[in-house]
Design a protein around this motif. Structure first.
Motif, PDB file in Angstrom:
ATOM      1  N   SER A 105      34.792  32.178  18.207  1.00  0.00           N
ATOM      2  CA  SER A 105      33.775  33.108  17.703  1.00  0.00           C
ATOM      3  C   SER A 105      34.212  34.563  17.830  1.00  0.00           C
ATOM      4  O   SER A 105      33.905  35.390  16.970  1.00  0.00           O
ATOM      5  CB  SER A 105      32.440  32.889  18.430  1.00  0.00           C
ATOM      6  N   ILE A 106      34.956  34.889  18.884  1.00  0.00           N
ATOM      7  CA  ILE A 106      35.433  36.264  19.032  1.00  0.00           C
ATOM      8  C   ILE A 106      36.498  36.563  17.972  1.00  0.00           C
ATOM      9  O   ILE A 106      36.616  37.688  17.473  1.00  0.00           O
ATOM     10  CB  ILE A 106      35.957  36.517  20.471  1.00  0.00           C
ATOM     11  N   ARG A 107      37.272  35.553  17.597  1.00  0.00           N
ATOM     12  CA  ARG A 107      38.228  35.704  16.489  1.00  0.00           C
ATOM     13  C   ARG A 107      37.487  36.055  15.211  1.00  0.00           C
ATOM     14  O   ARG A 107      37.870  36.991  14.486  1.00  0.00           O
ATOM     15  CB  ARG A 107      39.014  34.410  16.298  1.00  0.00           C
ATOM     16  N   CYS A 110      39.518  51.615  14.003  1.00  0.00           N
ATOM     17  CA  CYS A 110      39.616  50.630  15.093  1.00  0.00           C
ATOM     18  C   CYS A 110      38.297  49.888  15.271  1.00  0.00           C
ATOM     19  O   CYS A 110      37.214  50.465  15.174  1.00  0.00           O
ATOM     20  CB  CYS A 110      40.035  51.244  16.417  1.00  0.00           C
ATOM     21  N   GLY A 111      38.390  48.626  15.549  1.00  0.00           N
ATOM     22  CA  GLY A 111      37.208  47.804  15.802  1.00  0.00           C
ATOM     23  C   GLY A 111      37.280  47.178  17.173  1.00  0.00           C
ATOM     24  O   GLY A 111      38.330  46.670  17.574  1.00  0.00           O
ATOM     25  N   ILE A 112      36.169  47.242  17.920  1.00  0.00           N
ATOM     26  CA  ILE A 112      36.115  46.621  19.243  1.00  0.00           C
ATOM     27  C   ILE A 112      34.944  45.656  19.312  1.00  0.00           C
ATOM     28  O   ILE A 112      33.911  45.858  18.680  1.00  0.00           O
ATOM     29  CB  ILE A 112      36.029  47.668  20.373  1.00  0.00           C
ATOM     30  N   ILE A 113      35.114  44.607  20.087  1.00  0.00           N
ATOM     31  CA  ILE A 113      34.055  43.629  20.321  1.00  0.00           C
ATOM     32  C   ILE A 113      34.262  43.033  21.705  1.00  0.00           C
ATOM     33  O   ILE A 113      35.400  42.711  22.076  1.00  0.00           O
ATOM     34  CB  ILE A 113      34.036  42.516  19.233  1.00  0.00           C
ATOM     35  N   GLY A 114      33.195  42.922  22.461  1.00  0.00           N
ATOM     36  CA  GLY A 114      33.249  42.289  23.773  1.00  0.00           C
ATOM     37  C   GLY A 114      31.969  41.536  24.041  1.00  0.00           C
ATOM     38  O   GLY A 114      30.905  41.912  23.542  1.00  0.00           O
ATOM     39  N   VAL A 153      28.855  36.320  16.164  1.00  0.00           N
ATOM     40  CA  VAL A 153      28.880  35.477  17.357  1.00  0.00           C
ATOM     41  C   VAL A 153      27.521  34.851  17.606  1.00  0.00           C
ATOM     42  O   VAL A 153      27.413  33.675  17.984  1.00  0.00           O
ATOM     43  CB  VAL A 153      29.318  36.288  18.589  1.00  0.00           C
ATOM     44  N   ASP A 154      26.444  35.627  17.403  1.00  0.00           N
ATOM     45  CA  ASP A 154      25.087  35.167  17.718  1.00  0.00           C
ATOM     46  C   ASP A 154      24.151  35.617  16.609  1.00  0.00           C
ATOM     47  O   ASP A 154      23.655  36.752  16.615  1.00  0.00           O
ATOM     48  CB  ASP A 154      24.642  35.749  19.067  1.00  0.00           C
ATOM     49  N   SER A 155      23.897  34.753  15.657  1.00  0.00           N
ATOM     50  CA  SER A 155      23.064  35.109  14.502  1.00  0.00           C
ATOM     51  C   SER A 155      21.588  35.253  14.868  1.00  0.00           C
ATOM     52  O   SER A 155      20.809  35.849  14.115  1.00  0.00           O
ATOM     53  CB  SER A 155      23.220  34.061  13.397  1.00  0.00           C
ATOM     54  N   ALA A 156      21.185  34.731  16.026  1.00  0.00           N
ATOM     55  CA  ALA A 156      19.770  34.780  16.416  1.00  0.00           C
ATOM     56  C   ALA A 156      19.425  36.014  17.257  1.00  0.00           C
ATOM     57  O   ALA A 156      18.272  36.194  17.644  1.00  0.00           O
ATOM     58  CB  ALA A 156      19.409  33.514  17.200  1.00  0.00           C
ATOM     59  N   ILE A 157      20.381  36.845  17.525  1.00  0.00           N
ATOM     60  CA  ILE A 157      20.148  37.988  18.411  1.00  0.00           C
ATOM     61  C   ILE A 157      19.145  38.954  17.798  1.00  0.00           C
ATOM     62  O   ILE A 157      19.155  39.217  16.600  1.00  0.00           O
ATOM     63  CB  ILE A 157      21.484  38.692  18.727  1.00  0.00           C
ATOM     64  N   HIS A 198      21.117  39.037  24.422  1.00  0.00           N
ATOM     65  CA  HIS A 198      20.395  37.817  24.073  1.00  0.00           C
ATOM     66  C   HIS A 198      20.653  36.761  25.132  1.00  0.00           C
ATOM     67  O   HIS A 198      21.803  36.430  25.421  1.00  0.00           O
ATOM     68  CB  HIS A 198      20.831  37.307  22.704  1.00  0.00           C
ATOM     69  N   ASP A 199      19.564  36.243  25.708  1.00  0.00           N
ATOM     70  CA  ASP A 199      19.666  35.254  26.783  1.00  0.00           C
ATOM     71  C   ASP A 199      20.588  35.796  27.875  1.00  0.00           C
ATOM     72  O   ASP A 199      20.336  36.850  28.420  1.00  0.00           O
ATOM     73  CB  ASP A 199      20.145  33.906  26.235  1.00  0.00           C
ATOM     74  N   ASN A 200      21.682  35.091  28.182  1.00  0.00           N
ATOM     75  CA  ASN A 200      22.564  35.523  29.262  1.00  0.00           C
ATOM     76  C   ASN A 200      23.745  36.354  28.785  1.00  0.00           C
ATOM     77  O   ASN A 200      24.627  36.680  29.584  1.00  0.00           O
ATOM     78  CB  ASN A 200      23.106  34.293  30.012  1.00  0.00           C
ATOM     79  N   LYS A 201      23.760  36.733  27.519  1.00  0.00           N
ATOM     80  CA  LYS A 201      24.931  37.416  26.969  1.00  0.00           C
ATOM     81  C   LYS A 201      24.649  38.891  26.687  1.00  0.00           C
ATOM     82  O   LYS A 201      23.555  39.255  26.242  1.00  0.00           O
ATOM     83  CB  LYS A 201      25.394  36.725  25.695  1.00  0.00           C
ATOM     84  N   VAL A 202      25.664  39.707  26.954  1.00  0.00           N
ATOM     85  CA  VAL A 202      25.654  41.120  26.588  1.00  0.00           C
ATOM     86  C   VAL A 202      26.860  41.369  25.694  1.00  0.00           C
ATOM     87  O   VAL A 202      27.977  40.967  26.028  1.00  0.00           O
ATOM     88  CB  VAL A 202      25.711  42.044  27.825  1.00  0.00           C
ATOM     89  N   PHE A 203      26.630  42.035  24.560  1.00  0.00           N
ATOM     90  CA  PHE A 203      27.672  42.325  23.584  1.00  0.00           C
ATOM     91  C   PHE A 203      27.899  43.827  23.493  1.00  0.00           C
ATOM     92  O   PHE A 203      26.957  44.616  23.586  1.00  0.00           O
ATOM     93  CB  PHE A 203      27.264  41.824  22.188  1.00  0.00           C
ATOM     94  N   ILE A 204      29.137  44.220  23.257  1.00  0.00           N
ATOM     95  CA  ILE A 204      29.506  45.602  22.981  1.00  0.00           C
ATOM     96  C   ILE A 204      30.418  45.588  21.770  1.00  0.00           C
ATOM     97  O   ILE A 204      31.391  44.831  21.733  1.00  0.00           O
ATOM     98  CB  ILE A 204      30.230  46.244  24.180  1.00  0.00           C
ATOM     99  N   SER A 205      30.117  46.413  20.764  1.00  0.00           N
ATOM    100  CA  SER A 205      30.919  46.353  19.548  1.00  0.00           C
ATOM    101  C   SER A 205      30.868  47.664  18.775  1.00  0.00           C
ATOM    102  O   SER A 205      30.015  48.526  19.025  1.00  0.00           O
ATOM    103  CB  SER A 205      30.431  45.221  18.644  1.00  0.00           C
ATOM    104  N   SER A 206      31.784  47.783  17.819  1.00  0.00           N
ATOM    105  CA  SER A 206      31.743  48.892  16.874  1.00  0.00           C
ATOM    106  C   SER A 206      30.691  48.669  15.800  1.00  0.00           C
ATOM    107  O   SER A 206      30.197  49.629  15.218  1.00  0.00           O
ATOM    108  CB  SER A 206      33.109  49.061  16.192  1.00  0.00           C
TER     109      SER A 206
END
Length: 350
Positions: free
Chosen positions: A19-21, A2-6, A328-332, A312-320
């Motif tokens: 980008s989430i796709r 299973c893979g998750i991304i948020g 989604v963000d190559s500069a992170i 990164h900046d205003n974004k928080v990511f959660i993923s497998s």
């Protein structure tokens, strides 16, 4: 598997679903092509004060009439329509996704602290338990869940998720183990404002299910992830715990860890374990939970499933996987793996 991304934008800046796709598709090998889905917050600004109720119908005659009768008993349907879908070779359209924008009659549930939510929760339970040929799979305000049996890119293209814009996205690529792949079994699982994606297996499912059903929740889909969504609703909305404390109840420290804590923290954790012992989840898991103002990620107490955090900046990511975040963000630059059982929370500030 299973893979998750948020991802959440803390300033509530909108992101389309393209980008989430792509990020979820990076993790195709974590799935089997039998289930994928997306949840987006902020996608219905024209109906933001109404509950957006998404339903899978086997047909548009008997079950649809029964659902609409129930909705009109408890409130008012202000708008409804078939959810637009676009034919994909890998997704036979065995269900018709429909959406209702619904306003409850608060006076019908006056004894509840959250009467509108309690009415919608009752409707979800009643439809999914009693109306054959109908399944409510999304029921929050200004929230949409879009899921089906298929690969991530197929499901995204089936619903054209790039046409939707949200400030918080949650997505999942399923590898079914204990239950078959079907539309309702795909993640995210949703109840009211809670959406959940999960990688792993909750071996305490039986105990957790009996516990949550004692509070009036009906588990009709026989999956452990459904129980997680209901537990979050119970602990946070109905019992008033913070999300951090709810996670601490669901994935608590071991007793030997609690014994080494300072006295006041020890008392708190002891109380949580004693009060919510039947809500405690065992097994290997990584979970991401979304609500209108936050995204929370946590793993089991010995971290038997991967969980990666990016900021990164205003974004928080959660993923497998880190690779999905970088899609989604190559500069992170700030990417890390949290401590086992420790909740990571990204909250909006606007």
């Amino acid at each position: 598997m299973c893979g998750i991304i948020g991802v959440i934008d803390k300033q509530r800046e909108l992101m389309d679903g393209s980008s989430i796709r792509d990020a979820l598709s990076i993790m195709d090998e974590r799935g089997s092509g039998e289930g994928a889905g997306y949840a987006a917050y902020g996608v219905y600004p024209d109906y933001a004060d109404l509950y957006a109720i998404h339903v899978f119908y086997d047909n548009l005659v008997e079950p649809k009439a029964q659902v609409e009768d129930l909705l009109e008993t408890w409130g008012m349907i202000e708008h409804d329509e078939e959810i637009p879908t676009f034919e994909q070779a890998g997704i036979p359209k065995i269900h018709t996704p429909w959406r209702y924008f619904f306003r409850p009659k608060t006076r019908l549930m006056q004894r509840s602290r959250t009467p509108d939510d309690e009415i919608v929760k009752h409707i979800v339970m009643e439809v999914n338990k009693s109306i054959k040929g109908a399944l409510i799979f999304s029921s929050g305000k200004n929230i949409g869940v879009f899921k089906a049996s298929g690969w991530p890119e197929e499901v995204a293209d089936f619903y054209r998720v790039e046409k939707y814009e949200g400030y918080l996205w949650l997505a999942h690529n399923r590898y079914p183990t204990n239950t078959p792949g079907w539309w309702g079994g795909a993640h995210p699982f949703n109840l009211l404002n809670w959406s959940v994606v999960h990688n792993g297996e909750i071996t305490s499912y039986g105990t957790n299910r009996r516990y949550i059903e004692s509070f009036g929740y009906d588990c009709t889909m026989y999956t452990d992830t459904e129980v997680v969504a209901y537990l979050m609703d119970l602990l946070v909305r109905r019992h008033g715990l913070t999300q951090e404390l709810a996670v601490r109840a669901l994935a608590p420290p071991f007793w030997e860890e609690i014994e080494r804590m300072p006295e006041d923290i020890q008392r708190l954790n002891t109380a949580l374990r004693l009060t919510y012992g039947s809500a405690m989840m065992n097994g290997p898991f990584a979970i991401a939970v979304a609500s209108p103002d936050s995204i929370v990620g946590f793993s089991d107490r010995i971290k038997l499933r991967p969980l990666v955090i990016g900021e990164h900046d205003n974004k928080v990511f959660i993923s497998s996987e880190e690779a999905a975040i970088r899609t989604v963000d190559s500069a992170i630059k700030n990417i890390y793996m949290p401590k086992a059982g420790h909740p990571i929370v990204g909250r909006t500030v606007a």
